[in-house]
Design a protein around this motif. Structure first.
Motif, PDB file in Angstrom:
ATOM      1  N   PRO A 103      25.692  39.672  94.224  1.00 22.92           N
ATOM      2  CA  PRO A 103      26.768  39.479  93.246  1.00 22.92           C
ATOM      3  C   PRO A 103      28.138  39.951  93.742  1.00 22.92           C
ATOM      4  O   PRO A 103      29.155  39.445  93.297  1.00 22.92           O
ATOM      5  CB  PRO A 103      26.307  40.285  92.032  1.00 22.92           C
ATOM      6  CG  PRO A 103      25.297  41.246  92.554  1.00 22.92           C
ATOM      7  CD  PRO A 103      24.674  40.608  93.761  1.00 22.92           C
ATOM      8  N   ASP A 104      28.146  40.895  94.676  1.00 20.91           N
ATOM      9  CA  ASP A 104      29.415  41.412  95.208  1.00 20.91           C
ATOM     10  C   ASP A 104      29.731  40.866  96.597  1.00 20.91           C
ATOM     11  O   ASP A 104      30.626  41.368  97.266  1.00 20.91           O
ATOM     12  CB  ASP A 104      29.390  42.940  95.254  1.00 20.91           C
ATOM     13  CG  ASP A 104      29.314  43.553  93.876  1.00 20.91           C
ATOM     14  OD1 ASP A 104      29.839  42.943  92.920  1.00 20.91           O
ATOM     15  OD2 ASP A 104      28.723  44.645  93.740  1.00 20.91           O
ATOM     16  N   ASP A 105      28.991  39.863  97.038  1.00 24.83           N
ATOM     17  CA  ASP A 105      29.256  39.259  98.345  1.00 24.83           C
ATOM     18  C   ASP A 105      30.526  38.421  98.299  1.00 24.83           C
ATOM     19  O   ASP A 105      30.843  37.810  97.280  1.00 24.83           O
ATOM     20  CB  ASP A 105      28.106  38.345  98.783  1.00 24.83           C
ATOM     21  CG  ASP A 105      26.892  39.099  99.262  1.00 24.83           C
ATOM     22  OD1 ASP A 105      26.840  40.331  99.076  1.00 24.83           O
ATOM     23  OD2 ASP A 105      25.977  38.453  99.808  1.00 24.83           O
ATOM     24  N   TRP A 106      31.221  38.405  99.413  1.00 18.97           N
ATOM     25  CA  TRP A 106      32.361  37.517  99.609  1.00 18.97           C
ATOM     26  C   TRP A 106      31.804  36.353 100.408  1.00 18.97           C
ATOM     27  O   TRP A 106      31.330  36.531 101.533  1.00 18.97           O
ATOM     28  CB  TRP A 106      33.444  38.265 100.360  1.00 18.97           C
ATOM     29  CG  TRP A 106      34.801  37.681 100.244  1.00 18.97           C
ATOM     30  CD1 TRP A 106      35.619  37.716  99.168  1.00 18.97           C
ATOM     31  CD2 TRP A 106      35.505  36.981 101.267  1.00 18.97           C
ATOM     32  NE1 TRP A 106      36.798  37.079  99.467  1.00 18.97           N
ATOM     33  CE2 TRP A 106      36.747  36.616 100.744  1.00 18.97           C
ATOM     34  CE3 TRP A 106      35.195  36.626 102.573  1.00 18.97           C
ATOM     35  CZ2 TRP A 106      37.688  35.922 101.475  1.00 18.97           C
ATOM     36  CZ3 TRP A 106      36.123  35.938 103.299  1.00 18.97           C
ATOM     37  CH2 TRP A 106      37.358  35.596 102.740  1.00 18.97           C
ATOM     38  N   VAL A 107      31.766  35.167  99.828  1.00 18.28           N
ATOM     39  CA  VAL A 107      31.020  34.037 100.369  1.00 18.28           C
ATOM     40  C   VAL A 107      31.943  33.045 101.074  1.00 18.28           C
ATOM     41  O   VAL A 107      32.921  32.581 100.488  1.00 18.28           O
ATOM     42  CB  VAL A 107      30.217  33.328  99.256  1.00 18.28           C
ATOM     43  CG1 VAL A 107      29.466  32.124  99.805  1.00 18.28           C
ATOM     44  CG2 VAL A 107      29.257  34.315  98.585  1.00 18.28           C
ATOM     45  N   VAL A 108      31.585  32.745 102.318  1.00 19.10           N
ATOM     46  CA  VAL A 108      32.299  31.756 103.117  1.00 19.10           C
ATOM     47  C   VAL A 108      31.323  30.618 103.389  1.00 19.10           C
ATOM     48  O   VAL A 108      30.301  30.812 104.043  1.00 19.10           O
ATOM     49  CB  VAL A 108      32.802  32.338 104.452  1.00 19.10           C
ATOM     50  CG1 VAL A 108      33.561  31.280 105.247  1.00 19.10           C
ATOM     51  CG2 VAL A 108      33.662  33.569 104.217  1.00 19.10           C
ATOM     52  N   VAL A 109      31.618  29.447 102.854  1.00 21.95           N
ATOM     53  CA  VAL A 109      30.783  28.274 103.064  1.00 21.95           C
ATOM     54  C   VAL A 109      31.362  27.478 104.223  1.00 21.95           C
ATOM     55  O   VAL A 109      32.564  27.203 104.265  1.00 21.95           O
ATOM     56  CB  VAL A 109      30.708  27.413 101.778  1.00 21.95           C
ATOM     57  CG1 VAL A 109      30.132  26.035 102.060  1.00 21.95           C
ATOM     58  CG2 VAL A 109      29.881  28.127 100.717  1.00 21.95           C
ATOM     59  N   LEU A 110      30.503  27.130 105.178  1.00 17.65           N
ATOM     60  CA  LEU A 110      30.902  26.266 106.287  1.00 17.65           C
ATOM     61  C   LEU A 110      30.530  24.847 105.911  1.00 17.65           C
ATOM     62  O   LEU A 110      29.375  24.564 105.598  1.00 17.65           O
ATOM     63  CB  LEU A 110      30.198  26.683 107.578  1.00 17.65           C
ATOM     64  CG  LEU A 110      30.837  27.879 108.288  1.00 17.65           C
ATOM     65  CD1 LEU A 110      30.677  29.157 107.501  1.00 17.65           C
ATOM     66  CD2 LEU A 110      30.289  28.030 109.664  1.00 17.65           C
ATOM     67  N   ASP A 111      31.529  23.981 105.910  1.00 15.06           N
ATOM     68  CA  ASP A 111      31.343  22.620 105.428  1.00 15.06           C
ATOM     69  C   ASP A 111      32.312  21.702 106.156  1.00 15.06           C
ATOM     70  O   ASP A 111      33.457  22.084 106.408  1.00 15.06           O
ATOM     71  CB  ASP A 111      31.603  22.586 103.914  1.00 15.06           C
ATOM     72  CG  ASP A 111      31.351  21.225 103.315  1.00 15.06           C
ATOM     73  OD1 ASP A 111      32.318  20.439 103.229  1.00 15.06           O
ATOM     74  OD2 ASP A 111      30.205  20.935 102.932  1.00 15.06           O
TER      75      ASP A 111
END
Length: 193
Positions: A103-111
């Motif tokens: 819930p506290d992750d900083w999410v980087v999606v590679l797309d």
């Protein structure tokens, strides 16, 4: 509870729409030489068993990243229920990926439709994430049919490593090298020039 905010790059434009101009190439990262909070990094990759060469390269970059941050590599099996329908396959993969994102992750999606970032901007992305209050950075590499809608919605930032579509194993190797390069930029070390 998800942390949701827009990250800004050196150009004071959001990552989602900024693109470096030719004169910005080779510019210094705004965090170089400053103290940056080193968040643990988790790379979540959807795919099948990795090739031996890929495993060797991933292990090499894990060792190189060790002085800078803790690192975790998670492989989510592609098409876990052997679904024939592509939509069902992506949804099953998405469930597994979302279970790994805190819930506290900083999410980087590679797309492939993400924003282009250069190496200095990748370093700034790490610096911005470290200043965000997040507990970890999670980079998500999708499977053959990409990410599901929930993973996309959860992303704080969506980037691409190339204007070409990359196999998930190649994307992982490129990401690992760029994470190492980003840390050497942040520390002002002589790897990136």
């Amino acid at each position: 509870m998800a942390i949701s905010f827009m990250v800004t790059c050196h150009l004071k434009q959001p990552y989602a729409s900024a693109s470096p101009t030719p004169h910005d190439k080779g510019r210094a990262c705004r965090y170089t030489g400053q103290a940056v909070r080193a968040l643990p990094i988790r790379v979540i990759t959807v795919g099948k068993k990795r090739a031996e060469g890929v495993r060797l390269l991933v292990d090499e970059y894990k060792a190189k990243l060790k002085p800078y941050c803790s690192f975790e590599d998670s492989l989510v099996r592609s098409n876990p229920r052997n679904a024939q329908d592509v939509r069902a396959q992506v949804e099953d993969e998405e469930v597994a990926v979302m279970k790994l994102i805190g819930p506290d992750d900083w999410v980087v999606v590679l797309d492939e439709r993400g924003r282009d970032v250069d190496s200095e901007q990748m370093a700034e992305l790490l610096g911005d994430a470290g200043n965000s209050g997040a507990s970890r950075i999670s980079f998500c590499i999708g499977g053959a049919y990409g990410h599901g809608s929930e993973v996309r919605k959860r992303a704080n930032v969506t980037i691409r490593l190339s204007s070409m579509v990359l196999n998930h194993q190649i994307a992982l190797v490129v990401l690992m090298e760029q994470l190492y390069r980003a840390w050497t930029i942040l520390k002002g070390q002589n790897y990136h020039h």
